[in-house]
Design an enzyme around this catalytic site. Structure first.
Site, PDB file in Angstrom:
ATOM      1  N   ASP A  38      -9.359  17.925 -10.512  1.00  0.00           N
ATOM      2  CA  ASP A  38     -10.425  18.624 -11.237  1.00  0.00           C
ATOM      3  C   ASP A  38     -11.605  17.951 -11.043  1.00  0.00           C
ATOM      4  O   ASP A  38     -12.606  18.713 -11.396  1.00  0.00           O
ATOM      5  CB  ASP A  38     -10.226  18.854 -12.665  1.00  0.00           C
ATOM      6  CG  ASP A  38     -10.094  17.805 -13.583  1.00  0.00           C
ATOM      7  OD1 ASP A  38      -9.984  16.753 -12.974  1.00  0.00           O
ATOM      8  OD2 ASP A  38     -10.116  17.837 -14.739  1.00  0.00           O
ATOM      9  N   TYR A  78      -5.253  12.196 -19.886  1.00  0.00           N
ATOM     10  CA  TYR A  78      -4.322  11.574 -19.087  1.00  0.00           C
ATOM     11  C   TYR A  78      -3.708  10.080 -20.344  1.00  0.00           C
ATOM     12  O   TYR A  78      -4.725   9.656 -20.877  1.00  0.00           O
ATOM     13  CB  TYR A  78      -5.251  10.584 -18.089  1.00  0.00           C
ATOM     14  CG  TYR A  78      -5.436  11.552 -16.734  1.00  0.00           C
ATOM     15  CD1 TYR A  78      -4.595  11.446 -15.881  1.00  0.00           C
ATOM     16  CD2 TYR A  78      -6.748  12.021 -16.536  1.00  0.00           C
ATOM     17  CE1 TYR A  78      -5.025  12.448 -14.638  1.00  0.00           C
ATOM     18  CE2 TYR A  78      -7.092  12.505 -15.569  1.00  0.00           C
ATOM     19  CZ  TYR A  78      -6.316  12.979 -14.547  1.00  0.00           C
ATOM     20  OH  TYR A  78      -6.661  13.637 -13.708  1.00  0.00           O
ATOM     21  N   ARG A 130     -13.425  19.930 -19.593  1.00  0.00           N
ATOM     22  CA  ARG A 130     -13.508  20.511 -18.109  1.00  0.00           C
ATOM     23  C   ARG A 130     -14.015  21.964 -18.589  1.00  0.00           C
ATOM     24  O   ARG A 130     -14.391  22.407 -19.918  1.00  0.00           O
ATOM     25  CB  ARG A 130     -12.071  20.799 -17.853  1.00  0.00           C
ATOM     26  CG  ARG A 130     -11.169  19.726 -17.858  1.00  0.00           C
ATOM     27  CD  ARG A 130      -9.950  19.738 -17.275  1.00  0.00           C
ATOM     28  NE  ARG A 130     -10.179  20.970 -16.198  1.00  0.00           N
ATOM     29  CZ  ARG A 130      -9.073  21.139 -15.550  1.00  0.00           C
ATOM     30  NH1 ARG A 130      -7.834  20.492 -15.512  1.00  0.00           N
ATOM     31  NH2 ARG A 130      -9.285  22.020 -14.687  1.00  0.00           N
ATOM     32  N   PRO A 146      -5.014   9.108  -9.924  1.00  0.00           N
ATOM     33  CA  PRO A 146      -5.859  10.331  -9.828  1.00  0.00           C
ATOM     34  C   PRO A 146      -7.038  10.157 -10.860  1.00  0.00           C
ATOM     35  O   PRO A 146      -7.912  10.933 -10.999  1.00  0.00           O
ATOM     36  CB  PRO A 146      -5.007  11.544 -10.407  1.00  0.00           C
ATOM     37  CG  PRO A 146      -3.914  10.987 -10.436  1.00  0.00           C
ATOM     38  CD  PRO A 146      -3.769   9.688 -10.642  1.00  0.00           C
TER      39      PRO A 146
END
Ligand code: FAD
Length: 663
Positions: free
Chosen positions: A50, A286, A278, A362
């Protein structure tokens, strides 16, 4: 399975993730005969990557769809670090700005991978009939090394299975790479935008699975971390899985944590979480769910991890702030792998791009960015080589430009990852300064301000790698620093990121300086004669090279950017070759630009030449490659050198008499 069918294509792309789609974009733009297959039955819709770095957004601007990201994405401007204070209560230890005011029109933005794929797919469709063939699995690969030396041959044979209704092991559209497992990530019309609805329904499959044997000139393996193509070529990977297992959830948070809409690292004795705000009110967390003893990871039971368990972990780390959610849009669990393939090409006929070459944590928000930039780099080169415009030996530069960056990526990850997993007491106190140190060291690389492309036929560096005195900040092998310019004809403003369109052409930037100065005007006249091929040496670079068939008569475009005040010179003061006339479309009003301040747009402040380190009177000449990196820099009189540079890259037309003979 019935009898196999046989077919041929110039380029076969395996994998329609971010890297494969970027490569496919170039095939579409350059009108190349190509195919792209993917074993999933639908595209990605939710979750996954993302984070978009500003450089990627600059490339999107050159591809024409950055406005869609701006409209839908969520911009991150600050990263905050929370640690236990003296009383043990969480306190904000640092607020770090993660934008640079002057560097780019764009900032780090969050938007899910599915939307990015949507935009690239739409762009591909806008320019060609190329479409992803889904539920198609590459099954076997043969490569004929002897044929590999002939650019017109088809040395690659790939057998694919086009899955039918009879296939019992249907791949699941929502399954992410085997790094992780997903369950319960519901996709339906309610959580998708309408332009994704049509893709929700997998294409109608044939009743029976079919086998097709495809012969190809070039193959690009964009098939992810467990790359099938890489395994077929027996290319080893170096590195290993780390011993950390992470949960990821995208939720609408119900929390009184003050920085819930700001990127934050929250670290206390219970562990470290990363908070990423987001689009659409979502926040990604996370969360470390288990740290295994080294080597003991195979004993880890993924099925134990659920969104509920992740919720509890966040609560424990967030305490005394509250945390809950009712809406979970996507979640997954994964194990970090730091691996790099030892090679990214086989004989410059088969290429690997994206996660097929490099995997890492990530949490840096780099995998998708790097993967797309790999696909972008290899894509234009293969497209122009197949079109017959680019010399095939230029394909060497894919590995020489991208492989060192893959190594840098892993190096960054090795420094960055422990920040999120190390829970030694002393580390908490120094977390902010450690992070700032690592982030600072890798900032240019991570954000893409620098790519470090080395010298090659594509990148003509100054001697001893020093800068060119007449264009100090135009560095071959780096990007053109974005600036906002004024169109001379209508006075409207535009960022260079969009004016330098990624359409397959090299672009000569004529930095014309101030043409009110009679001597400078004369230099521009002389340059134009040279570009026109009217000088005795007959070295005109325009019209000298083979066309991009069906797209452009010349693989070279010319843009002029001058510094004279907008109101003091006229469009027609510039020689015709810089603003050519077309019997149907009229004068090329989009070819002359002005570096002058503009009252209605404060970003257009007349400082482009300063930012590029170019003298405002004398100007310079610059060649920008199709992927928006600088290839060559010279003075306005250096047309012969410029042509020599292009001669090393592009295929020349045959002289007319030879053409006659051939005909
Ligand atoms: P993939 O996206 O893996 O695509 C490969 C495709 O090939 C797949 O569609 C697969 O089905 C297909 N395929 C494989 N084998 C075959 C075969 N034999 N035949 C046909 N098709 C095949 N990156 C970022 O930049 N920013 C982030 O914020 C970020 N967050 C992430 C969060 C998570 C939880 C994860 C897991 C990853 C994240 N990443 C992030 C990394 C990013 O998702 C990957 O780096 C990126 O998707 C790699 O793109 P790719 O095209 O190389 O490979």
């Amino acid at each position: 399975e019935g009898k196999p069918t046989h077919s041929q294509t110039d380029v076969l792309i395996i994998g329609a993730g971010p890297s494969g789609l970027m490569a496919a974009y170039w095939m579409a733009r350059c009108g190349v005969n190509a195919r792209i297959i993917d074993n999933r039955d639908t595209k990605v819709f939710l979750g996954h990557a993302d984070g978009l770095r500003a450089r990627t957004l600059e490339l999107f601007d050159s591809m024409g769809f950055q406005h869609r990201v701006l409209q839908e994405g969520s911009v991150s401007t600050e990263a905050n670090i929370w640690v236990p204070g003296p009383q043990g209560k969480l306190v904000r230890q640092a607020q770090i700005d993660i934008f640079r005011v002057d560097e780019s029109p764009f900032h780090n933005t969050r938007l899910n991978q599915g939307r990015i794929e949507r935009f690239i797919l739409d762009s591909i469709r806008e320019h060609s009939d190329l479409d992803v063939e889904r539920s198609v699995i590459a099954d076997s690969l043969e490569y004929d090394e002897e044929l590999g030396t002939d650019p017109n041959s088809y040395p690659i044979t790939v057998k694919v299975r086009v899955l039918g209704e009879d296939d019992l092991n249907q791949p699941c559209g929502q399954e992410i790479d085997a790094e992780s497992e997903v369950a319960g990530n519901e996709v339906n019309r309610n959580n998708l935008l309408p332009d994704d609805w049509a893709d929700l329904v997998p294409r109608k499959k044939p009743q029976k699975t079919q086998v097709e044997v495809i012969k190809a000139k070039y193959l690009i393996g964009c098939d992810g971390a467990h790359s099938w193509t890489r395994k077929q070529l027996n290319i080893p990977v170096e590195g290993s899985n780390t011993d950390h297992i992470w949960g990821v959830i995208d939720v609408i948070p119900l929390s009184d944590f003050p920085d819930i809409r700001r990127v934050s690292v929250v670290n206390n004795a219970a562990g470290t979480i990363l908070v990423i705000p987001r689009e659409h009110g979502l926040v990604r967390f996370y969360v470390p769910v288990q740290t295994c003893e080294a080597g003991a990871t195979d004993r880890f039971d993924r099925s134990r991890i659920t969104p509920e368990l992740i919720r509890e972990r966040v609560r424990a780390i967030f305490a005394p702030f509250t945390f809950d959610f009712k809406e979970c849009s996507w979640w997954t669990v994964y194990q970090v792998g730091q691996r790099i393939a030892t090679q990214s090409t086989k004989d410059n006929r088969i290429f690997l791009a994206g996660d097929a070459v490099h995997t890492h944590s990530p949490k840096m928000g780099l995998g998708m960015n790097m993967s797309m930039q790999d696909g972008f780099n290899v894509g234009w080169k293969i497209a122009l080589a197949v079109a017959g415009t680019l010399k095939p030996e230029i394909l060497d530069t894919y590995a020489s430009e991208r492989h060192p960056l893959a190594e840098m990526l892993l190096d960054f990850d090795r420094h960055w990852s422990p920040m999120f997993t190390d829970q030694k007491p002393g580390v908490v106190d120094t977390k902010a300064s450690d992070m700032a140190l690592v982030a600072g060291k890798f900032e240019d690389f991570a954000d893409g301000w620098k790519v470090f492309y080395p010298a090659s036929s594509l990148v003509q560096k100054a001697e001893d790698n020093v800068e060119f005195a007449f264009a100090r900040h135009m560095i071959p092998g780096e990007r053109v620093r974005p600036v906002k310019l004024r169109n001379h004809a209508d006075g409207g403003t535009r960022w260079t990121t969009s004016a330098l369109e990624s359409d397959g052409r090299f672009r000569i930037l004529v930095l014309a300086g101030d043409i009110r100065n009679p001597m400078q005007k004369q230099r521009i006249e002389t340059l134009s004669e040279a570009l026109n091929g009217q000088t005795s040496s007959d070295i005109s670079p325009l019209g000298r090279y083979l066309e991009i068939p069906g797209r452009f008569k010349s693989p070279i475009d010319v843009l002029t950017i001058h510094t004279s005040p907008w109101k003091e010179v006229e469009f027609f003061d510039f020689p015709e070759i810089l603003r050519p006339f077309d019997p149907v479309n009229g004068w090329a009003y989009d070819k002359i630009w002005c570096d002058d301040a503009c009252m209605f747009d404060r970003y257009c402040d007349g400082t482009a030449y300063e930012k590029w380190g170019v003298d405002r009177v004398l100007g310079a000449l610059v060649v920008v490659r199709p992927d928006q990196y600088i290839g060559w820099v010279g003075e306005l009189g250096d047309v012969e050198d410029l042509t020599q540079y292009l001669d090393g890259i592009l295929v020349k037309k045959l002289p007319t008499d030879e053409v006659d003979e051939v005909l």
